[in-house]
Design an enzyme around this catalytic site. Structure first.
Site, short mmCIF file in Angstrom:
data_model
loop_
_atom_site.label_atom_id
_atom_site.label_comp_id
_atom_site.label_asym_id
_atom_site.label_seq_id
_atom_site.Cartn_x
_atom_site.Cartn_y
_atom_site.Cartn_z
N ASP A 32 0.84 -1.21 0.00
CA ASP A 32 0.00 0.00 0.00
C ASP A 32 0.86 1.25 0.00
O ASP A 32 1.43 1.61 1.03
CB ASP A 32 -0.91 -0.01 1.23
N ASP A 172 -10.78 -4.63 -1.04
CA ASP A 172 -9.69 -4.18 -0.17
C ASP A 172 -10.23 -3.33 0.97
O ASP A 172 -10.77 -2.25 0.76
CB ASP A 172 -8.71 -3.33 -1.02
C1 DX5 Z 1 -6.36 1.19 3.08
C2 DX5 Z 1 -5.52 -0.01 2.80
C3 DX5 Z 1 -6.07 -1.16 3.61
C4 DX5 Z 1 -5.22 -2.38 3.58
C5 DX5 Z 1 -5.98 -3.51 4.24
O1 DX5 Z 1 -5.84 2.27 2.42
O2 DX5 Z 1 -5.54 -0.32 1.41
O3 DX5 Z 1 -7.34 -1.46 3.10
O4 DX5 Z 1 -4.90 -2.70 2.28
O5 DX5 Z 1 -6.06 -3.17 5.58
P1 DX5 Z 1 -7.08 -3.92 6.57
O6 DX5 Z 1 -7.16 -5.36 6.11
O7 DX5 Z 1 -6.44 -3.78 7.93
O8 DX5 Z 1 -8.38 -3.20 6.43
#
Ligand code: DX5
Length: 218
Positions: A32, A172
């Site tokens: 990310d 996501d």
């Molecule tokens: C947000 C990120 C998150 C990450 C996943 O900007 O993109 O969504 O990938 O995080 P969790 O699984 O902790 O929501």
């Protein structure tokens, strides 16, 4: 397929974290990238993709939460990203971004924030390999899954069928054992999970529990 997001990984133990998700049988990890401008957080750039590239043979998806993806796509491809996903809300022409990703040798993903409708990406859906539907506001891990995004996931599946397109649907944000079945039932092919994978000590077990929840367990 479960795609661990390294956002929540312990970067002082990156190799061990990658070995654990490899043992769990994943095929891809997500990195990310945040610029502190498109989203109110700063994470890392191509240098981390290069480090991950050296440590694993898994597919690497670079999720660019940055205002100017077009200027940086070649660098992420050179760093070793197999998939480069950019936000349709970012600066620049989405069609140009897709062409540049492919010219750089990577597969192209387009990402929509929760408030962005699929109409904003419809014109390039025949060109992308990945459609990423955010089920949290981008910027931070550990947020709650937005169930109001479920119809959008289903709409992505319907669009793909109606137009005989081939993109994979990636979901996501807020993915954990209770939200995995919801997303999969609406058509998610790939499920990005950060805190649910790296939040505890048993990374391999956490991935396997998510795979079981998705009906992927061996
Ligand atoms: C947000 C990120 C998150 C990450 C996943 O900007 O993109 O969504 O990938 O995080 P969790 O699984 O902790 O929501």
């Amino acid at each position: 397929m479960i795609v661990p997001s390294l956002l929540s990984a312990d970067f002082s133990r990156l190799e061990q974290s990658l070995r654990a998700v490899e043992r769990a049988g994943v095929d891809m990890v997500s990195v990310d990238v945040m610029d502190g401008h498109f989203v109110p957080n700063i994470t890392f750039g191509p240098i981390i993709v290069s480090a991950v590239r050296k440590l694993t043979h898994l597919l690497v998806e670079a999720h660019l939460m940055i205002t100017d993806p077009i200027s940086y796509i070649p660098e992420f491809a050179k760093a070793g990203a197999d998939y480069i996903s950019f936000h349709v809300e970012a600066d620049g022409d989405p069609g140009e971004a897709v062409r540049l990703v492919k010219k750089s040798g990577a597969k192209a993903g387009v990402v929509v924030k929760p408030k962005t409708g699929l109409d904003k990406v419809e014109s390039i859906l025949d060109q992308v390999d990945l459609l990423v539907i955010m089920t949290v506001e981008p910027g931070f891990g550990g947020q709650g899954f937005m169930e109001e995004m479920l119809p959008k996931i289903e709409q992505a599946r319907t669009l793909r069928e109606e137009k005989s397109l081939r993109y994979l649907i990636m979901v996501d944000g807020g993915i954990h054992k209770d939200t995995v079945p919801l997303a999969v039932s609406k058509g998610a092919d790939l499920l990005v999970a950060g805190s649910a994978v790296f939040g505890g000590d048993d990374i391999e077990g956490a991935v396997r529990r998510l795979q079981d929840a998705a009906g992927l367990g061996d």
